[in-house]
Write a protein that holds these residues in place. Sequence first.
Motif, mmCIF file in Angstrom:
data_model
loop_
_atom_site.group_PDB
_atom_site.id
_atom_site.type_symbol
_atom_site.label_atom_id
_atom_site.label_comp_id
_atom_site.label_asym_id
_atom_site.label_seq_id
_atom_site.Cartn_x
_atom_site.Cartn_y
_atom_site.Cartn_z
ATOM 1 N N GLN A 201 26.533 37.899 75.801
ATOM 2 C CA GLN A 201 26.999 38.730 74.691
ATOM 3 C C GLN A 201 26.164 39.993 74.563
ATOM 4 O O GLN A 201 26.683 41.083 74.316
ATOM 5 C CB GLN A 201 26.956 37.952 73.384
ATOM 6 N N LEU A 202 24.850 39.852 74.744
ATOM 7 C CA LEU A 202 23.946 40.994 74.663
ATOM 8 C C LEU A 202 24.275 42.003 75.754
ATOM 9 O O LEU A 202 24.333 43.211 75.492
ATOM 10 C CB LEU A 202 22.494 40.525 74.778
ATOM 11 N N LYS A 203 24.492 41.536 76.958
ATOM 12 C CA LYS A 203 24.807 42.431 78.068
ATOM 13 C C LYS A 203 26.100 43.201 77.788
ATOM 14 O O LYS A 203 26.177 44.411 78.019
ATOM 15 C CB LYS A 203 24.924 41.651 79.371
ATOM 16 N N LEU A 204 27.115 42.528 77.264
ATOM 17 C CA LEU A 204 28.374 43.200 76.935
ATOM 18 C C LEU A 204 28.163 44.248 75.845
ATOM 19 O O LEU A 204 28.701 45.361 75.916
ATOM 20 C CB LEU A 204 29.422 42.180 76.479
ATOM 21 N N ALA A 205 27.390 43.905 74.823
ATOM 22 C CA ALA A 205 27.131 44.841 73.731
ATOM 23 C C ALA A 205 26.381 46.072 74.238
ATOM 24 O O ALA A 205 26.700 47.206 73.867
ATOM 25 C CB ALA A 205 26.343 44.157 72.616
ATOM 26 N N GLU A 206 25.386 45.856 75.092
ATOM 27 C CA GLU A 206 24.622 46.977 75.641
ATOM 28 C C GLU A 206 25.507 47.863 76.506
ATOM 29 O O GLU A 206 25.385 49.089 76.492
ATOM 30 C CB GLU A 206 23.421 46.466 76.438
ATOM 31 N N THR A 207 26.418 47.253 77.263
ATOM 32 C CA THR A 207 27.332 48.020 78.096
ATOM 33 C C THR A 207 28.243 48.891 77.232
ATOM 34 O O THR A 207 28.433 50.077 77.516
ATOM 35 C CB THR A 207 28.176 47.085 78.987
ATOM 36 N N ARG A 208 28.790 48.321 76.164
ATOM 37 C CA ARG A 208 29.650 49.094 75.255
ATOM 38 C C ARG A 208 28.880 50.259 74.650
ATOM 39 O O ARG A 208 29.390 51.385 74.567
ATOM 40 C CB ARG A 208 30.198 48.207 74.141
ATOM 41 N N GLU A 209 27.649 50.008 74.224
ATOM 42 C CA GLU A 209 26.833 51.054 73.613
ATOM 43 C C GLU A 209 26.528 52.164 74.617
ATOM 44 O O GLU A 209 26.612 53.353 74.292
ATOM 45 C CB GLU A 209 25.534 50.462 73.066
ATOM 46 N N ALA A 210 26.184 51.783 75.833
ATOM 47 C CA ALA A 210 25.872 52.772 76.870
ATOM 48 C C ALA A 210 27.099 53.616 77.206
ATOM 49 O O ALA A 210 26.995 54.840 77.377
ATOM 50 C CB ALA A 210 25.350 52.072 78.121
ATOM 51 N N GLU A 211 28.254 52.995 77.286
ATOM 52 C CA GLU A 211 29.482 53.733 77.572
ATOM 53 C C GLU A 211 29.801 54.707 76.452
ATOM 54 O O GLU A 211 30.197 55.844 76.704
ATOM 55 C CB GLU A 211 30.642 52.770 77.804
ATOM 56 N N ARG A 212 29.628 54.275 75.217
ATOM 57 C CA ARG A 212 29.891 55.136 74.055
ATOM 58 C C ARG A 212 28.973 56.352 74.078
ATOM 59 O O ARG A 212 29.408 57.497 73.938
ATOM 60 C CB ARG A 212 29.691 54.352 72.761
ATOM 61 N N ILE A 213 27.697 56.117 74.267
ATOM 62 C CA ILE A 213 26.733 57.215 74.283
ATOM 63 C C ILE A 213 26.984 58.117 75.487
ATOM 64 O O ILE A 213 26.894 59.343 75.391
ATOM 65 C CB ILE A 213 25.290 56.667 74.271
ATOM 66 N N GLY A 214 27.335 57.518 76.611
ATOM 67 C CA GLY A 214 27.642 58.300 77.807
ATOM 68 C C GLY A 214 28.835 59.223 77.600
ATOM 69 O O GLY A 214 28.817 60.379 78.027
ATOM 70 N N ARG A 215 29.868 58.728 76.939
ATOM 71 C CA ARG A 215 31.039 59.568 76.659
ATOM 72 C C ARG A 215 30.653 60.765 75.792
ATOM 73 O O ARG A 215 31.073 61.894 76.040
ATOM 74 C CB ARG A 215 32.138 58.756 75.974
ATOM 75 N N VAL A 216 29.825 60.517 74.779
ATOM 76 C CA VAL A 216 29.376 61.603 73.904
ATOM 77 C C VAL A 216 28.567 62.612 74.713
ATOM 78 O O VAL A 216 28.727 63.824 74.558
ATOM 79 C CB VAL A 216 28.547 61.054 72.719
ATOM 80 N N ARG B 32 16.350 57.478 61.810
ATOM 81 C CA ARG B 32 15.713 56.387 61.072
ATOM 82 C C ARG B 32 15.040 56.904 59.810
ATOM 83 O O ARG B 32 15.051 56.254 58.772
ATOM 84 C CB ARG B 32 14.690 55.679 61.955
ATOM 85 N N ALA B 33 14.443 58.085 59.892
ATOM 86 C CA ALA B 33 13.747 58.667 58.747
ATOM 87 C C ALA B 33 14.716 58.992 57.616
ATOM 88 O O ALA B 33 14.347 58.975 56.442
ATOM 89 C CB ALA B 33 13.003 59.933 59.164
ATOM 90 N N LYS B 34 15.966 59.249 57.977
ATOM 91 C CA LYS B 34 16.982 59.550 56.969
ATOM 92 C C LYS B 34 17.524 58.280 56.336
ATOM 93 O O LYS B 34 18.387 58.334 55.478
ATOM 94 C CB LYS B 34 18.138 60.318 57.605
ATOM 95 N N GLY B 35 17.044 57.142 56.806
ATOM 96 C CA GLY B 35 17.519 55.881 56.249
ATOM 97 C C GLY B 35 18.788 55.402 56.906
ATOM 98 O O GLY B 35 19.443 54.499 56.420
ATOM 99 N N GLY B 36 19.130 56.005 58.031
ATOM 100 C CA GLY B 36 20.334 55.599 58.741
ATOM 101 C C GLY B 36 20.129 54.251 59.398
ATOM 102 O O GLY B 36 19.086 53.960 59.946
ATOM 103 N N ALA B 37 21.116 53.415 59.282
ATOM 104 C CA ALA B 37 21.058 52.103 59.914
ATOM 105 C C ALA B 37 22.359 51.869 60.643
ATOM 106 O O ALA B 37 23.395 52.421 60.287
ATOM 107 C CB ALA B 37 20.852 51.016 58.864
ATOM 108 N N ALA B 38 22.329 51.054 61.658
ATOM 109 C CA ALA B 38 23.539 50.736 62.402
ATOM 110 C C ALA B 38 24.467 49.938 61.506
ATOM 111 O O ALA B 38 24.088 48.915 60.966
ATOM 112 C CB ALA B 38 23.185 49.934 63.645
ATOM 113 N N THR B 39 25.678 50.450 61.344
ATOM 114 C CA THR B 39 26.640 49.770 60.485
ATOM 115 C C THR B 39 27.775 49.171 61.269
ATOM 116 O O THR B 39 28.511 48.344 60.768
ATOM 117 C CB THR B 39 27.244 50.756 59.462
ATOM 118 N N GLY B 40 27.932 49.626 62.507
ATOM 119 C CA GLY B 40 29.054 49.161 63.301
ATOM 120 C C GLY B 40 30.330 49.902 62.965
ATOM 121 O O GLY B 40 31.379 49.636 63.517
ATOM 122 N N LYS B 41 30.246 50.872 62.078
ATOM 123 C CA LYS B 41 31.401 51.664 61.680
ATOM 124 C C LYS B 41 31.232 53.080 62.191
ATOM 125 O O LYS B 41 30.133 53.615 62.205
ATOM 126 C CB LYS B 41 31.536 51.693 60.155
#
Length: 98
Positions: A18-33, A61-70
Amino acid sequence: MKKPSSKIREEIIQLQAQLKLAETREAERIGRVALKAGLGEIEIDEGELQAEFEEIAGRFRAKGGAATGKRDGGAVEEPTASATKVAAGAAADDAGEV
Protein backbone atom coordinates in the motif's frame (compact mmCIF):
# COMPACT_ATOMS: atom_id res chain seq x y z
CA MET A 1 -6.10 -12.51 21.94
CA LYS A 2 -2.64 -11.87 20.53
CA LYS A 3 -1.90 -12.23 16.83
CA PRO A 4 0.59 -14.85 15.73
CA SER A 5 3.80 -13.50 14.20
CA SER A 6 2.90 -14.96 10.78
CA LYS A 7 -0.28 -12.86 10.69
CA ILE A 8 1.66 -9.73 11.63
CA ARG A 9 4.19 -10.43 8.84
CA GLU A 10 1.34 -10.75 6.32
CA GLU A 11 -0.07 -7.42 7.45
CA ILE A 12 3.35 -5.79 7.13
CA ILE A 13 3.68 -7.08 3.56
CA GLN A 14 0.23 -5.70 2.69
CA LEU A 15 1.07 -2.33 4.26
CA GLN A 16 4.37 -2.16 2.37
CA ALA A 17 2.50 -2.74 -0.90
CA GLN A 18 0.00 0.00 0.00
CA LEU A 19 2.86 2.36 0.85
CA LYS A 20 4.56 1.72 -2.48
CA LEU A 21 1.32 2.45 -4.37
CA ALA A 22 0.75 5.66 -2.39
CA GLU A 23 4.31 6.84 -3.02
CA THR A 24 3.94 6.10 -6.73
CA ARG A 25 0.71 8.13 -6.94
CA GLU A 26 2.35 11.03 -5.09
CA ALA A 27 5.44 10.96 -7.32
CA GLU A 28 3.31 10.91 -10.47
CA ARG A 29 1.22 13.84 -9.22
CA ILE A 30 4.26 15.93 -8.37
CA GLY A 31 5.92 14.92 -11.64
CA ARG A 32 2.92 16.11 -13.65
CA VAL A 33 3.03 19.47 -11.88
CA ALA A 34 6.77 19.72 -12.53
CA LEU A 35 6.34 19.06 -16.22
CA LYS A 36 3.54 21.60 -16.49
CA ALA A 37 5.84 24.15 -14.87
CA GLY A 38 8.52 23.42 -17.49
CA LEU A 39 11.03 21.76 -15.19
CA GLY A 40 11.58 18.84 -17.52
CA GLU A 41 13.76 21.15 -19.63
CA ILE A 42 15.94 22.46 -16.78
CA GLU A 43 19.19 20.78 -15.78
CA ILE A 44 19.94 21.08 -12.06
CA ASP A 45 22.02 19.07 -9.61
CA GLU A 46 19.83 16.59 -7.73
CA GLY A 47 21.24 17.61 -4.35
CA GLU A 48 20.49 21.27 -5.02
CA LEU A 49 17.00 20.39 -6.17
CA GLN A 50 16.40 18.32 -3.04
CA ALA A 51 17.48 21.25 -0.88
CA GLU A 52 15.04 23.54 -2.70
CA PHE A 53 12.22 21.05 -2.20
CA GLU A 54 12.98 20.87 1.51
CA GLU A 55 12.84 24.66 1.69
CA ILE A 56 9.47 24.73 -0.07
CA ALA A 57 8.11 22.00 2.20
CA GLY A 58 9.29 23.98 5.23
CA ARG A 59 7.45 27.08 4.06
CA PHE A 60 4.20 25.15 3.69
CA ARG A 61 4.65 23.51 7.09
CA ALA A 62 5.30 26.91 8.67
CA LYS A 63 1.96 28.11 7.33
CA GLY A 64 0.26 25.29 9.18
CA GLY A 65 -0.48 23.39 6.02
CA ALA A 66 -1.15 19.72 6.50
CA ALA A 67 -1.88 16.94 4.06
CA THR A 68 -5.63 16.67 3.76
CA GLY A 69 -5.95 14.38 0.80
CA LYS A 70 -8.13 17.00 -0.85
CA ARG A 71 -7.14 19.04 -3.86
CA ASP A 72 -8.62 22.29 -2.57
CA GLY A 73 -8.46 21.45 1.12
CA GLY A 74 -7.63 24.96 2.20
CA ALA A 75 -6.43 28.32 1.06
CA VAL A 76 -2.69 28.28 0.60
CA GLU A 77 -0.70 31.25 -0.60
CA GLU A 78 0.66 30.74 -4.10
CA PRO A 79 4.40 30.01 -4.18
CA THR A 80 6.69 32.18 -6.29
CA ALA A 81 7.22 31.16 -9.89
CA SER A 82 10.84 30.18 -9.27
CA ALA A 83 9.89 28.05 -6.26
CA THR A 84 7.21 26.32 -8.28
CA LYS A 85 9.65 25.59 -11.10
CA VAL A 86 12.28 24.18 -8.77
CA ALA A 87 9.75 22.03 -6.93
CA ALA A 88 8.30 20.68 -10.12
CA GLY A 89 11.68 19.72 -11.54
CA ALA A 90 12.63 17.61 -8.59
CA ALA A 91 9.37 15.79 -8.78
CA ALA A 92 9.90 14.99 -12.44
CA ASP A 93 13.30 13.47 -11.68
CA ASP A 94 11.95 11.37 -8.81
CA ALA A 95 8.78 10.28 -10.58
CA GLY A 96 10.68 7.85 -12.79
CA GLU A 97 12.63 6.36 -9.91
CA VAL A 98 9.67 4.98 -7.97
